[in-house]
Write an enzyme that holds these catalytic residues in place. Structure first.
Site, short mmCIF file in Angstrom:
data_model
loop_
_atom_site.label_atom_id
_atom_site.label_comp_id
_atom_site.label_asym_id
_atom_site.label_seq_id
_atom_site.Cartn_x
_atom_site.Cartn_y
_atom_site.Cartn_z
N ARG A 45 -3.07 65.81 16.51
CA ARG A 45 -1.76 65.19 16.34
C ARG A 45 -1.23 64.76 17.70
O ARG A 45 -1.82 65.05 18.72
CB ARG A 45 -0.76 66.16 15.66
CG ARG A 45 -1.11 67.59 15.83
CD ARG A 45 -0.12 68.49 16.54
NE ARG A 45 0.94 67.92 17.29
CZ ARG A 45 1.00 67.96 18.62
NH1 ARG A 45 0.03 68.50 19.33
NH2 ARG A 45 2.02 67.46 19.25
N GLY A 46 -0.14 64.00 17.67
CA GLY A 46 0.37 63.38 18.88
C GLY A 46 -0.14 61.96 18.96
O GLY A 46 -1.34 61.71 18.77
N ASP A 235 6.39 58.89 19.14
CA ASP A 235 5.29 58.38 18.31
C ASP A 235 5.35 56.88 18.16
O ASP A 235 4.34 56.25 17.86
CB ASP A 235 5.33 59.05 16.93
CG ASP A 235 4.86 60.49 17.01
OD1 ASP A 235 3.69 60.73 16.71
OD2 ASP A 235 5.67 61.36 17.36
N LYS A 246 9.23 63.66 16.68
CA LYS A 246 9.27 64.73 15.69
C LYS A 246 10.70 65.02 15.24
O LYS A 246 11.63 65.00 16.03
CB LYS A 246 8.62 65.99 16.28
CG LYS A 246 8.49 67.15 15.31
CD LYS A 246 7.71 66.78 14.06
CE LYS A 246 6.31 66.32 14.36
NZ LYS A 246 5.58 65.87 13.15
#
Length: 349
Positions: A45-46, A235, A246
């Site tokens: 993720r990221g 993101d 997030k």
């Protein structure tokens, strides 16, 4: 720093971040479907890490195509690119990586086997570039960090979210390496606790003091002057500077504005999407409600209760002090500074 993902011969090895900090387990991926599974289940993720993983997954996809006609191969490969592109909607680095690979292939005059090798080599180049970019970003960001400083961050934007070194935590690392006395407050980041599990773990590994705080405590922390600066990742950043990150980042930014604490977003230029005019146009992923109602498989809420589980929110550009990139710290008006940076009109600092 433990690697996030890497090639081992013709297998993509992906660190399963769902098992951290308890276990360090790498998942071998031999086909694109397995890479997509890792992306969708947050094993990796990221935004930057997702981009590199996508490129590696496409290399596996190309290798799996057993067509000898080049035109038919290209058609089939383009179909697989679109499957990869749909894996997660918010992180623009995924689409960026797909386009980069697709454009590279379209311009190549190599035969099919040459193209397959080209894609794998490009995915490795993207991994190496990401680490270099993060180090440059960290150096630029370290310049705005006071000495001493308590830095609050949200979710995990460290080496685990990238090819290596990190975005927001790259800034922390660079400030620490420059001799500044820094410590971190890591928002726990409900519902999946990336701050408590991953950010705190990275800082412990680096020997940087860290404290975990519940997400809702940022107001009292700032009102008591316990925070000097906020640094978060992103993101996707829209053309006007609105930044998706997030869920909970928007709340942190509002508290920072209320208490006059500088709020910075750290992200590579590949996360800037000039085709998205404002944050309102950024697609916000909604995930399984069970992530909210359960922790570690244990039901916390009444079984009859449903849940809302937006994975991201958007911080409006007027709450952002600056956007830390590999070419420098960009300032408002972002529609101008981001466009100039993407066009290569701002030289690297």
């Amino acid at each position: 720093m433990i690697p996030t993902l890497y090639w081992e011969d013709d297998v993509v090895m992906i660190l399963d971040q769902r098992k951290l900090p308890g276990k360090t387990v790498f998942m071998p991926c031999r086909d694109m479907r397995r890479v997509i599974y890792c992306i969708q289940t947050l094993a990796t993720r990221g935004a930057p890490a997702i981009g590199v993983a996508a490129a590696m997954g496409l290399a596996l996809a190309a290798r799996s195509i057993r067509i000898k006609n080049k035109d038919l191969f290209m058609e089939r490969f383009a179909e697989k690119v679109e499957v990869m592109r749909a894996a997660r909607p918010t992180a623009v680095n995924l689409s960026w990586a797909c386009d980069r690979i697709l454009n590279l292939v379209a311009k190549s005059d190599l035969d099919i086997e040459g193209i397959k090798a080209l894609i794998k080599d490009e995915s490795q180049r993207m991994l190496d570039e990401d680490i270099e970019i993060n180090r440059a970003m960290g150096k630029n960001g370290a310049a705005v960090v006071p000495d001493p400083a308590v830095i609050i961050t949200h979710c995990n934007a460290g080496s685990l979210a990238t090819g290596g070194y990190g975005t927001a935590l790259g800034v922390v690392r660079a400030a620490h390496e420059a001799g500044k006395k820094v410590s971190v407050i890591a928002d726990e980041t409900r519902p999946l606790l990336q701050g408590a599990r991953l950010t705190a773990w990275e800082m412990v590994q680096e020997g940087i003091p860290v404290k975990v705080a519940v997400d809702s405590s940022s107001g009292v922390l700032m009102s008591r002057e316990m925070v000097d600066i906020c640094v978060v990742g992103a993101d996707r950043i829209a053309k006007n500077g609105d930044a998706a990150n997030k869920i909970g980042t928007f709340n942190l930014a509002l508290q920072a504005q209320r208490h006059n604490v500088p709020f910075y977003v750290a992200a590579p230029l590949s996360t800037v999407d000039l085709d998205t005019p404002t944050g309102e146009a950024i697609p916000i992923e909604e995930r399984d409600p069970a992530e909210v109602t359960h922790i570690g498989g244990r039901l916390l809420a009444p079984p009859e209760a449903d849940a809302l589980n937006f994975a991201f929110d958007v911080t409006p550009n007027d709450l952002i002090t600056g956007i830390i990139t590999e070419v420098g710290v960009l300032k408002a008006p972002y529609i101008e500074s981001l466009s100039r940076a993407k066009a290569g009109l701002i030289s690297k600092e």
